[in-house]
Design a protein around this motif. Structure first.
Motif, PDB file in Angstrom:
ATOM      1  N   UNK A  31      13.605 -22.720   0.808  1.00 57.95           N
ATOM      2  CA  UNK A  31      14.413 -21.612   0.884  1.00 57.95           C
ATOM      3  C   UNK A  31      14.469 -20.912   2.343  1.00 57.95           C
ATOM      4  N   UNK A  32      15.600 -20.649   2.729  1.00 53.75           N
ATOM      5  CA  UNK A  32      15.718 -19.746   3.979  1.00 53.75           C
ATOM      6  C   UNK A  32      16.461 -18.499   3.437  1.00 53.75           C
ATOM      7  N   UNK A  33      16.112 -17.327   3.896  1.00 50.56           N
ATOM      8  CA  UNK A  33      16.854 -16.173   3.654  1.00 50.56           C
ATOM      9  C   UNK A  33      16.918 -15.365   4.914  1.00 50.56           C
ATOM     10  N   UNK A  34      17.867 -14.434   4.876  1.00 52.25           N
ATOM     11  CA  UNK A  34      18.263 -13.492   5.934  1.00 52.25           C
ATOM     12  C   UNK A  34      18.616 -12.037   5.410  1.00 52.25           C
ATOM     13  N   UNK A  35      18.271 -11.370   6.080  1.00 56.99           N
ATOM     14  CA  UNK A  35      18.590  -9.891   5.780  1.00 56.99           C
ATOM     15  C   UNK A  35      19.279  -9.215   7.139  1.00 56.99           C
ATOM     16  N   UNK A  36      20.410  -8.672   7.208  1.00 56.43           N
ATOM     17  CA  UNK A  36      21.127  -8.087   8.182  1.00 56.43           C
ATOM     18  C   UNK A  36      21.240  -6.769   8.071  1.00 56.43           C
ATOM     19  N   UNK A  37      21.227  -5.885   9.271  1.00 61.81           N
ATOM     20  CA  UNK A  37      21.753  -4.365   9.010  1.00 61.81           C
ATOM     21  C   UNK A  37      23.150  -4.679   9.498  1.00 61.81           C
ATOM     22  N   UNK A  38      24.108  -4.405   8.558  1.00 63.57           N
ATOM     23  CA  UNK A  38      25.314  -4.403   8.787  1.00 63.57           C
ATOM     24  C   UNK A  38      26.136  -3.887   9.568  1.00 63.57           C
ATOM     25  N   UNK A  39      25.424  -2.688  10.002  1.00 62.94           N
ATOM     26  CA  UNK A  39      26.288  -1.623  11.085  1.00 62.94           C
ATOM     27  C   UNK A  39      26.958  -0.639  10.508  1.00 62.94           C
ATOM     28  N   UNK A  40      27.150  -0.615   9.205  1.00 64.50           N
ATOM     29  CA  UNK A  40      27.959   0.513   8.460  1.00 64.50           C
ATOM     30  C   UNK A  40      27.157   0.728   7.119  1.00 64.50           C
ATOM     31  N   UNK A  41      27.394   1.916   6.564  1.00 63.54           N
ATOM     32  CA  UNK A  41      26.651   2.341   5.413  1.00 63.54           C
ATOM     33  C   UNK A  41      27.052   1.579   4.141  1.00 63.54           C
ATOM     34  N   UNK A  42      25.995   0.796   3.333  1.00 66.23           N
ATOM     35  CA  UNK A  42      26.089   0.075   2.263  1.00 66.23           C
ATOM     36  C   UNK A  42      26.555   1.094   1.222  1.00 66.23           C
TER      37      UNK A  42
ATOM     38  N   UNK B 169      27.798   2.788  -2.286  1.00 68.32           N
ATOM     39  CA  UNK B 169      26.824   3.087  -3.522  1.00 68.32           C
ATOM     40  C   UNK B 169      26.866   2.055  -4.812  1.00 68.32           C
ATOM     41  N   UNK B 170      28.159   1.470  -4.922  1.00 67.88           N
ATOM     42  CA  UNK B 170      28.550   0.539  -5.759  1.00 67.88           C
ATOM     43  C   UNK B 170      27.808  -0.727  -5.394  1.00 67.88           C
ATOM     44  N   UNK B 171      27.758  -1.117  -4.130  1.00 67.07           N
ATOM     45  CA  UNK B 171      27.043  -2.254  -3.746  1.00 67.07           C
ATOM     46  C   UNK B 171      25.431  -2.209  -3.743  1.00 67.07           C
ATOM     47  N   UNK B 172      25.168  -1.146  -3.430  1.00 65.43           N
ATOM     48  CA  UNK B 172      23.552  -0.950  -3.518  1.00 65.43           C
ATOM     49  C   UNK B 172      23.268  -0.904  -5.255  1.00 65.43           C
ATOM     50  N   UNK B 173      24.062  -0.580  -5.910  1.00 69.58           N
ATOM     51  CA  UNK B 173      23.799  -0.657  -7.515  1.00 69.58           C
ATOM     52  C   UNK B 173      23.494  -1.926  -7.939  1.00 69.58           C
ATOM     53  N   UNK B 174      24.428  -2.951  -7.192  1.00 71.67           N
ATOM     54  CA  UNK B 174      24.515  -4.009  -7.763  1.00 71.67           C
ATOM     55  C   UNK B 174      23.084  -4.876  -6.904  1.00 71.67           C
ATOM     56  N   UNK B 175      22.821  -5.000  -5.967  1.00 67.57           N
ATOM     57  CA  UNK B 175      21.962  -5.899  -5.340  1.00 67.57           C
ATOM     58  C   UNK B 175      20.597  -5.103  -4.898  1.00 67.57           C
ATOM     59  N   UNK B 176      20.704  -3.689  -5.080  1.00 65.39           N
ATOM     60  CA  UNK B 176      19.648  -2.764  -4.745  1.00 65.39           C
ATOM     61  C   UNK B 176      18.934  -2.704  -3.198  1.00 65.39           C
ATOM     62  N   UNK B 177      19.778  -2.960  -2.282  1.00 66.52           N
ATOM     63  CA  UNK B 177      19.488  -3.047  -1.105  1.00 66.52           C
ATOM     64  C   UNK B 177      20.021  -1.732  -0.466  1.00 66.52           C
ATOM     65  N   UNK B 178      19.099  -1.117   0.135  1.00 63.75           N
ATOM     66  CA  UNK B 178      19.402   0.371   0.784  1.00 63.75           C
ATOM     67  C   UNK B 178      19.781   0.268   2.293  1.00 63.75           C
ATOM     68  N   UNK B 179      20.612   1.340   2.805  1.00 63.85           N
ATOM     69  CA  UNK B 179      20.630   1.480   4.101  1.00 63.85           C
ATOM     70  C   UNK B 179      19.206   1.663   4.867  1.00 63.85           C
ATOM     71  N   UNK B 180      18.322   2.391   4.366  1.00 61.54           N
ATOM     72  CA  UNK B 180      16.859   2.427   5.024  1.00 61.54           C
ATOM     73  C   UNK B 180      16.371   1.278   5.142  1.00 61.54           C
ATOM     74  N   UNK B 181      16.385   0.352   3.901  1.00 62.92           N
ATOM     75  CA  UNK B 181      15.585  -0.883   4.109  1.00 62.92           C
ATOM     76  C   UNK B 181      16.242  -1.986   5.270  1.00 62.92           C
ATOM     77  N   UNK B 182      17.463  -1.885   5.364  1.00 62.68           N
ATOM     78  CA  UNK B 182      18.300  -2.666   6.459  1.00 62.68           C
ATOM     79  C   UNK B 182      17.863  -2.145   7.696  1.00 62.68           C
ATOM     80  N   UNK B 183      17.847  -0.994   7.764  1.00 61.21           N
ATOM     81  CA  UNK B 183      17.728  -0.503   9.299  1.00 61.21           C
ATOM     82  C   UNK B 183      16.086  -0.827   9.671  1.00 61.21           C
TER      83      UNK B 183
END
Length: 245
Positions: free
Chosen positions: A45-56, A58-72
């Motif tokens: 397994x290779x995994x990546x986490x990106x800070x997308x540069x825009x707010x995530x 609420x609907x997307x956060x509810x699906x995958x559980x990844x917050x703005x604070x976490x990616x920052x």
């Protein structure tokens, strides 16, 4: 020595979690590439986490559980992540390993647009002439069992084919489940898939997806829905302005 069918050999699987479902505008938040050289073998397994540069949203956060604070705090620049993912996919393409992507036009198109957004070229640029041999379990199932009623999400397909899905909406978990799902579909539909090469299967899926999209479009038209269905697979073509960028 007896040769094995393609679904009994090496497979790679790719999945993303994102800021939304618009492949032209939304961004990659996390990604995973899972490689297995034989059924039941160890998973790389290779995994990546990106800070997308825009707010995530609420609907997307509810699906995958990844917050703005976490990616920052833990995410990396999106351009670097997109480039690394594209290079990893190109490596599998050069090795001739089939790449499992559930609903391929979503993940692959979104990755392509992410690369273009950051001035890195296209996914095709990174492939440099190598061909992705994509296997899309959604397309396979809709073609091989077209009259079965019910939804065909990854969760639904895993339940139908007896594949365990642990931690849905985590990129690595979803990629792993999609890989096992393709092996299960291959076994169940051995007579239809066993003698087909990965290259031939890729071409057939392009035709099958176009027919499925055409049928869905006709249904939308009859029901008076304005939605348009893209027939391209496994990657939607970019607008000409993007091509020129």
């Amino acid at each position: 020595m007896q040769s094995h069918d393609w679904y009994e050999g090496p497979l790679a699987s790719f999945d993303t979690e994102t800021t939304g479902v618009d492949v032209e505008q939304d961004r990659v938040v996390s990604g995973a590439l899972v490689v297995q050289h034989a059924p039941g073998g160890p998973l790389e397994r290779r995994t990546w986490l990106a800070d997308p540069g825009i707010p995530i949203p609420e609907g997307a956060r509810a699906v995958h559980g990844i917050s703005d604070e976490h990616v920052r705090a833990h995410g990396r620049p999106p351009a670097a992540v997109a480039a690394e993912i594209a290079r990893a996919l190109a490596e599998q393409a050069r090795a001739g390993v089939p790449l499992v992507v559930m609903n391929a036009p979503y993940d692959l198109t979104l990755l392509d647009r992410e690369l273009r957004r950051h001035g890195l070229g296209s996914l095709e640029t990174f492939l440099a002439g190598a061909e992705l041999l994509v296997v899309d379990p959604r397309v396979l199932d809709k073609h091989l069992d077209r009259y079965r009623k019910g939804r065909r999400t990854l969760t639904d397909l895993c339940a139908h084919y007896g594949v365990e899905l642990r931690g849905a909406h985590d990129a690595a978990a979803d990629a792993t489940a999609a890989l096992e799902l393709v092996r299960a579909i291959g076994i169940r539909h051995r007579s239809a898939l066993g003698d087909v090469s990965p290259g031939e299967l890729h071409l057939r899926q392009r035709v099958w997806h176009a027919a499925q999209a055409r049928g869905l479009q006709e249904w939308f038209d009859r029901s008076g829905t304005a939605e348009r269905v893209d027939r391209s697979w496994p990657l939607r073509p970019a607008a000409r302005s993007e091509d020129a960028a």
